[in-house]
Scaffold this motif. Structure first.
Motif, PDB file in Angstrom:
ATOM      1  N   ALA A  15       2.449  -3.538   0.657  1.00  0.00           N
ATOM      2  CA  ALA A  15       2.333  -3.671   2.111  1.00  0.00           C
ATOM      3  C   ALA A  15       3.676  -3.776   2.823  1.00  0.00           C
ATOM      4  O   ALA A  15       4.637  -4.344   2.299  1.00  0.00           O
ATOM      5  N   THR A  16       3.713  -3.259   4.041  1.00  0.00           N
ATOM      6  CA  THR A  16       4.865  -3.461   4.921  1.00  0.00           C
ATOM      7  C   THR A  16       4.815  -4.888   5.467  1.00  0.00           C
ATOM      8  O   THR A  16       3.758  -5.533   5.444  1.00  0.00           O
TER       9      THR A  16
ATOM     10  N   TYR B  53       2.032  -5.335   8.021  1.00  0.00           N
ATOM     11  CA  TYR B  53       0.706  -5.345   7.398  1.00  0.00           C
ATOM     12  C   TYR B  53       0.447  -6.690   6.711  1.00  0.00           C
ATOM     13  O   TYR B  53      -0.644  -7.244   6.810  1.00  0.00           O
TER      14      TYR B  53
ATOM     15  N   MET C  52       0.136   1.620  10.980  1.00  0.00           N
ATOM     16  CA  MET C  52      -0.669   2.149   9.884  1.00  0.00           C
ATOM     17  C   MET C  52      -0.048   3.429   9.336  1.00  0.00           C
ATOM     18  O   MET C  52      -0.022   3.656   8.117  1.00  0.00           O
TER      19      MET C  52
ATOM     20  N   GLN D 113       2.753   2.391   7.193  1.00  0.00           N
ATOM     21  CA  GLN D 113       2.235   1.789   5.965  1.00  0.00           C
ATOM     22  C   GLN D 113       1.791   2.863   4.962  1.00  0.00           C
ATOM     23  O   GLN D 113       2.092   2.794   3.775  1.00  0.00           O
TER      24      GLN D 113
ATOM     25  N   ARG E 239       4.638   4.557   3.386  1.00  0.00           N
ATOM     26  CA  ARG E 239       5.272   3.718   2.362  1.00  0.00           C
ATOM     27  C   ARG E 239       4.603   3.941   1.004  1.00  0.00           C
ATOM     28  O   ARG E 239       5.274   3.983  -0.026  1.00  0.00           O
TER      29      ARG E 239
ATOM     30  N   SER F  26      -1.731   9.685   7.332  1.00  0.00           N
ATOM     31  CA  SER F  26      -0.696   9.135   8.205  1.00  0.00           C
ATOM     32  C   SER F  26      -0.649   9.890   9.523  1.00  0.00           C
ATOM     33  O   SER F  26      -0.568   9.292  10.612  1.00  0.00           O
TER      34      SER F  26
END
Length: 279
Positions: free
Chosen positions: A128-129, A132, A184, A187, A190, A272
């Motif tokens: 998770a970021t 988040y 989102m 995230q 990522r 994304s």
């Protein structure tokens, strides 16, 4: 088997007592029982004093050696399954401080070489970021700043090349909107970036994948020795090899339906972009 959290702790001492009494009623010494079960006398002693929780296989060997009747075998086997299961109440974690839970998870991750995560609903903190992570802890009581910091600190384990990680995510887990559209999108990208690390495999299971077995619970398998299963009110920890093997089999089933590497990254970037269009 119905698991009563109140009984899990008591079942360990009860199991040791019952096995010791069965041996004594059979007229066997600890040394003789050990020989019949192909175990060491020290192992039998530790089982009977509660210092070691026997696996279901070890319990079966002992029950056969003492010629236990069928009703006793069923009762003791159920007791053994309870003894090999731990219940960790989420409310207890709140009382002790959620950062303590993070330390426990960090210890599990540190001690394992191969880690497998099945994520049917949301992302794990390792992926998770910061935004988040904070949003996912909104429901938690008290100051969450230390817990957020500890969760982010745990992510350094992903860069330990001596460990391998496989993360299996459903489309719902990837797309569940914990934060706003731009966050989102970041995230999800990522996830795509982490999938380039040589020791990390990220698999995604898109909607429409044919699977007859529904994704019931989030779970993590640490090597082949321990499984944690998440629920709303806490988590269960399974240590019996049969429970671990069953979860590995379930994991393998979902792994066969997932896409990895470039196919996974292509899918992730599409999702994304979906969020970016909502901005």
């Amino acid at each position: 088997m119905t698991i009563d959290p109140e009984q899990l702790g008591r079942s360990k001492s009860d199991l040791a007592k019952e096995l010791r009494e069965l041996r004594e009623r059979a007229g066997l010494t600890g040394v003789r029982l050990a020989g019949l079960c192909s175990m060491s006398q020290g192992t039998i002693s530790k089982i009977e004093t509660g210092k070691k929780i026997p696996t279901l296989t070890e319990v079966e060997l002992i029950l056969r050696a003492v010629n236990a009747p069928e009703d006793v075998i069923a009762e003791i086997s159920a007791l053994a399954r309870s003894a090999n299961t731990q219940w960790q109440d989420v409310r207890a974690s709140w009382r002790l401080g959620l950062e303590k839970r993070q330390s426990e998870l960090a210890a599990l991750e540190s001690g394992a070489r191969e880690l497998r995560f099945f994520l049917p609903a949301m992302l794990t903190g390792l992926l998770a970021t910061p935004e988040y992570v904070r949003a996912s802890l909104d429901y938690s009581p008290g100051d969450i700043s230390k817990t957020v910091a500890r969760k982010l600190e745990r992510q350094t384990v992903l860069y330990d090349a001596s460990k391998t990680f496989t993360f299996m995510l459903t489309e719902q887990a990837v797309k569940w909107a914990v934060v706003g559209p731009m966050a989102m999108s970041v995230q999800i990208e990522r996830l795509a970036a982490l999938s380039h690390l040589p020791n990390i495999r990220i698999g995604v299971i898109p909607f429409g994948s044919l699977l007859s077995r529904g994704p019931m619970n989030t779970f993590t398998v640490y090597d082949d020795r321990l499984v944690t299963v998440e629920t709303f009110t806490g988590r269960m920890v399974f240590q019996d090899p049969r429970d671990v093997a069953e979860h590995l089999e379930v994991f393998s089933t979902y792994e066969g339906a997932a896409v990895f590497d470039e196919k996974a990254r292509t899918q992730l970037y599409e999702w994304s972009e979906m969020y970016r269009r909502d901005i």
